[in-house]
Every structure is written in C-alpha cells, then in structure tokens.
Scaffold this motif. Structure first.
Motif, PDB file in Angstrom:
ATOM      1  N   THR A 105      16.221  28.635  50.213  1.00  0.00           N
ATOM      2  CA  THR A 105      16.012  29.454  50.824  1.00  0.00           C
ATOM      3  C   THR A 105      14.737  30.680  49.974  1.00  0.00           C
ATOM      4  OG1 THR A 105      17.166  29.468  52.568  1.00  0.00           O
ATOM      5  CG2 THR A 105      15.927  31.066  52.098  1.00  0.00           C
ATOM      6  N   LEU A 106      13.665  31.225  51.033  1.00  0.00           N
ATOM      7  CA  LEU A 106      13.933  32.615  48.743  1.00  0.00           C
ATOM      8  C   LEU A 106      13.056  33.824  50.754  1.00  0.00           C
ATOM      9  CD1 LEU A 106      11.702  33.633  47.398  1.00  0.00           C
ATOM     10  CD2 LEU A 106      10.289  32.805  48.172  1.00  0.00           C
ATOM     11  N   MET A 107      14.330  34.727  50.467  1.00  0.00           N
ATOM     12  CA  MET A 107      13.990  36.000  51.298  1.00  0.00           C
ATOM     13  C   MET A 107      13.641  36.820  50.415  1.00  0.00           C
ATOM     14  SD  MET A 107      17.010  37.439  53.249  1.00  0.00           S
ATOM     15  CE  MET A 107      17.719  36.669  54.264  1.00  0.00           C
ATOM     16  N   ALA A 108      12.313  38.067  51.481  1.00  0.00           N
ATOM     17  CA  ALA A 108      11.971  38.515  50.475  1.00  0.00           C
ATOM     18  C   ALA A 108      11.762  40.030  50.907  1.00  0.00           C
ATOM     19  CB  ALA A 108      10.346  37.997  50.493  1.00  0.00           C
ATOM     20  N   GLU A 117       4.098  34.183  49.522  1.00  0.00           N
ATOM     21  CA  GLU A 117       3.543  33.459  50.840  1.00  0.00           C
ATOM     22  C   GLU A 117       2.335  32.873  50.017  1.00  0.00           C
ATOM     23  OE1 GLU A 117       4.573  34.159  55.214  1.00  0.00           O
ATOM     24  OE2 GLU A 117       2.935  34.619  54.657  1.00  0.00           O
ATOM     25  N   ALA A 118       1.342  34.100  49.393  1.00  0.00           N
ATOM     26  CA  ALA A 118       0.539  33.262  48.471  1.00  0.00           C
ATOM     27  C   ALA A 118       0.766  32.663  47.377  1.00  0.00           C
ATOM     28  CB  ALA A 118      -0.169  34.774  48.105  1.00  0.00           C
ATOM     29  N   ALA A 119       1.695  33.261  46.509  1.00  0.00           N
ATOM     30  CA  ALA A 119       1.947  32.678  45.453  1.00  0.00           C
ATOM     31  C   ALA A 119       2.475  31.240  45.262  1.00  0.00           C
ATOM     32  CB  ALA A 119       2.451  33.036  44.384  1.00  0.00           C
ATOM     33  N   PHE A 120       3.572  30.641  46.511  1.00  0.00           N
ATOM     34  CA  PHE A 120       4.421  30.128  47.086  1.00  0.00           C
ATOM     35  C   PHE A 120       3.668  28.951  47.566  1.00  0.00           C
ATOM     36  CE2 PHE A 120       7.473  32.728  44.628  1.00  0.00           C
ATOM     37  CZ  PHE A 120       7.627  32.007  43.849  1.00  0.00           C
ATOM     38  N   ALA A 121       1.667  28.928  47.598  1.00  0.00           N
ATOM     39  CA  ALA A 121       1.998  28.463  48.631  1.00  0.00           C
ATOM     40  C   ALA A 121       1.820  27.375  48.481  1.00  0.00           C
ATOM     41  CB  ALA A 121       0.271  28.931  48.963  1.00  0.00           C
ATOM     42  N   GLY A 122       2.113  26.092  49.474  1.00  0.00           N
ATOM     43  CA  GLY A 122       1.878  24.669  48.536  1.00  0.00           C
ATOM     44  C   GLY A 122       3.491  24.289  48.097  1.00  0.00           C
ATOM     45  N   ASP A 127       7.611  28.253  50.964  1.00  0.00           N
ATOM     46  CA  ASP A 127       5.799  28.787  50.772  1.00  0.00           C
ATOM     47  C   ASP A 127       6.187  30.165  52.014  1.00  0.00           C
ATOM     48  OD1 ASP A 127       6.028  26.519  52.446  1.00  0.00           O
ATOM     49  OD2 ASP A 127       4.235  25.981  52.028  1.00  0.00           O
ATOM     50  N   LYS A 128       7.060  29.947  52.568  1.00  0.00           N
ATOM     51  CA  LYS A 128       7.220  30.467  54.090  1.00  0.00           C
ATOM     52  C   LYS A 128       8.465  31.431  53.676  1.00  0.00           C
ATOM     53  CE  LYS A 128       4.358  29.043  56.598  1.00  0.00           C
ATOM     54  NZ  LYS A 128       3.019  28.829  55.882  1.00  0.00           N
ATOM     55  N   PRO A 129       8.968  32.485  53.197  1.00  0.00           N
ATOM     56  CA  PRO A 129       9.586  33.168  52.527  1.00  0.00           C
ATOM     57  C   PRO A 129      10.197  33.759  53.736  1.00  0.00           C
ATOM     58  CG  PRO A 129       8.540  34.146  51.571  1.00  0.00           C
ATOM     59  CD  PRO A 129       7.314  32.711  52.576  1.00  0.00           C
ATOM     60  N   ALA A 130      11.794  33.872  53.922  1.00  0.00           N
ATOM     61  CA  ALA A 130      12.636  35.318  55.543  1.00  0.00           C
ATOM     62  C   ALA A 130      12.574  36.312  55.221  1.00  0.00           C
ATOM     63  CB  ALA A 130      13.515  34.021  54.931  1.00  0.00           C
ATOM     64  N   PRO A 131      12.396  36.922  55.667  1.00  0.00           N
ATOM     65  CA  PRO A 131      11.867  38.344  55.998  1.00  0.00           C
ATOM     66  C   PRO A 131      13.324  38.998  55.346  1.00  0.00           C
ATOM     67  CG  PRO A 131      11.160  37.501  58.104  1.00  0.00           C
ATOM     68  CD  PRO A 131      11.510  36.619  57.435  1.00  0.00           C
ATOM     69  N   ALA A 132      13.913  40.041  55.079  1.00  0.00           N
ATOM     70  CA  ALA A 132      14.295  40.141  53.988  1.00  0.00           C
ATOM     71  C   ALA A 132      15.968  41.186  55.064  1.00  0.00           C
ATOM     72  CB  ALA A 132      14.690  41.591  52.917  1.00  0.00           C
ATOM     73  N   ASP A 133      17.211  40.336  55.215  1.00  0.00           N
ATOM     74  CA  ASP A 133      18.102  40.455  55.962  1.00  0.00           C
ATOM     75  C   ASP A 133      19.498  40.602  55.591  1.00  0.00           C
ATOM     76  OD1 ASP A 133      20.065  41.698  58.141  1.00  0.00           O
ATOM     77  OD2 ASP A 133      18.858  39.424  59.449  1.00  0.00           O
ATOM     78  N   SER A 151      11.949  47.131  47.065  1.00  0.00           N
ATOM     79  CA  SER A 151      10.728  45.611  46.890  1.00  0.00           C
ATOM     80  C   SER A 151      11.882  44.794  46.092  1.00  0.00           C
ATOM     81  CB  SER A 151       9.500  46.657  45.680  1.00  0.00           C
ATOM     82  OG  SER A 151       8.567  45.521  45.834  1.00  0.00           O
ATOM     83  N   SER A 152      11.575  43.846  46.343  1.00  0.00           N
ATOM     84  CA  SER A 152      12.373  42.570  46.399  1.00  0.00           C
ATOM     85  C   SER A 152      12.681  41.249  47.075  1.00  0.00           C
ATOM     86  CB  SER A 152      14.132  42.736  45.927  1.00  0.00           C
ATOM     87  OG  SER A 152      14.671  42.857  47.896  1.00  0.00           O
ATOM     88  N   ALA A 153      12.879  40.154  45.943  1.00  0.00           N
ATOM     89  CA  ALA A 153      12.734  38.805  46.730  1.00  0.00           C
ATOM     90  C   ALA A 153      13.962  37.977  45.814  1.00  0.00           C
ATOM     91  CB  ALA A 153      11.555  38.509  46.609  1.00  0.00           C
ATOM     92  N   GLY A 154      14.893  37.506  46.418  1.00  0.00           N
ATOM     93  CA  GLY A 154      15.522  36.373  46.091  1.00  0.00           C
ATOM     94  C   GLY A 154      15.686  35.051  46.337  1.00  0.00           C
ATOM     95  N   PHE A 155      16.457  33.899  45.483  1.00  0.00           N
ATOM     96  CA  PHE A 155      16.640  32.862  45.656  1.00  0.00           C
ATOM     97  C   PHE A 155      18.105  32.755  46.140  1.00  0.00           C
ATOM     98  CE2 PHE A 155      12.701  32.221  43.451  1.00  0.00           C
ATOM     99  CZ  PHE A 155      11.896  30.980  44.384  1.00  0.00           C
TER     100      PHE A 155
END
Length: 194
Positions: A105-108, A117-122, A127-133, A151-155
C-alpha cells in the motif's frame, strides 16, 4: 530550508530481505541522490530499530528528535515489503517471480496523491495511493499522520515469505526496486519545486 524526512525500519523477525531490504536499499539510493540534488531543503534519513516491538525505535525518534511538522516540507516513509518479489504457489512450493509483490500500500496526504499517481504510473497497486487516513494507516507511517505532518507519503505491506527465516535477500531484486526509487525521487522533487 525545511526538512525532508526519509524513514525506514531496519529490524524485524529473522533476515527480513523482502520486508526490510527495499526500505534500506532505497533509503541509501535516495541519500546519494539527495546529496547531489539542488533542492532548497535539509535532509534527514532515519532507520529505526524495534519495529517488531510496537514501533519502539520510531516512537522514541518521534518523541525526542523528529523535526516539528511546521518545519517539515515532506515526510516519506519506506515501510515493509513494498519492493519485494511476488511468489507463485505451485504444487512443488513457492516460486519467485521477477515481478513486484502486490500486497503493498502507498498512502499519501492530499497534496501528494496526484504527485504519487504521476510518479508511480504503471507500477501496480502503488500507482493508486490511498488518501491519508490515520485510522487506516499501518506500520510506522501511522505515527507521521497521528502527529499531523501536513505533507507525507508512506508504504507498508507484506510478502509471501514475511516473518519467516526464508525471507532473504533473494526476496527482492534491483529491477523491482529501481523504478520505485526513481518514482520516489520524482515525487519528492515535484513536491519541493511546486
């Protein structure tokens, strides 16, 4: 400038090749990239221990040394198994494939979703990050969200050999990790220069 924080757990049960290997390898690759970047930020790379004991190392870092959310431009967390190999079940046992594990999972945060979404396309699943929750975040990324880093993202994820003695370095490949590392650097750069 503001901080950009890259974090990853470095410990777990047994060898953790697919579980921890991608986070450590990609963190090292990103540190080399960051050292040569011209981005107007300060970099902080942290690899914590004690994840298997209720995130104790990350929790101590958050309580005592982490820059404040107001001083941080971006926090990118590299959790478990996001760059591990997929395995196929066969009558003779599990067979490693040269494709990425899809149990990831990638959440952002809202500002990072379109950039990821743009950077991980394909790249399947991420490539479809979950909204941060904060209520749905797993692993140490929940600490980032709980503390309000804007501002964050995490796997996070698991792999077929997760938490077993046979999760060795063979559980990942450079060919799986490189596109992920390039996508992370692209997302970071887009976030900082925009």
């Amino acid at each position: 400038g503001p901080w950009v924080i890259i974090s990853t757990p470095q410990s777990g049960w047994f060898t953790c090749g697919g579980e921890r290997g991608p986070g450590i390898a990609i963190s090292r690759a990103l540190s080399a990239w960051a050292a040569n970047s011209k981005l107007p930020v300060r970099w902080l790379f942290i690899a914590t221990s004690g994840h298997e004991w209720v995130d104790v190392g990350a929790d101590i870092f958050h309580q005592t040394q982490a820059p404040a959310p107001r001083d941080t431009a971006l926090w990118f967390h590299l959790g478990a198994s996001f760059g591990a190999r997929a395995y196929e079940e066969t009558p003779s046992g599990l067979v490693a494939k040269d494709t990425p594990n899809l149990v990831r999972t990638l959440m952002a945060s809202p500002d990072m979703v379109p950039l990821c979404e743009a950077a991980f396309a394909g790249q399947p699943v991420i490539d479809k990050p979950a909204p941060a929750d904060p209520a749905k975040a797993l692993g140490e990324y929940h600490l980032v969200l709980d503390e309000g880093y804007p501002s964050s993202a995490g796997f996070w994820g698991a792999n077929a050999l997760f938490h077993t003695p046979i999760d060795t370095a063979a559980s990942t490949t450079p060919e799986i990790m490189e596109p992920i590392a390039r996508a992370i650097s692209k997302a970071i750069e887009e976030r900082i220069v925009k």
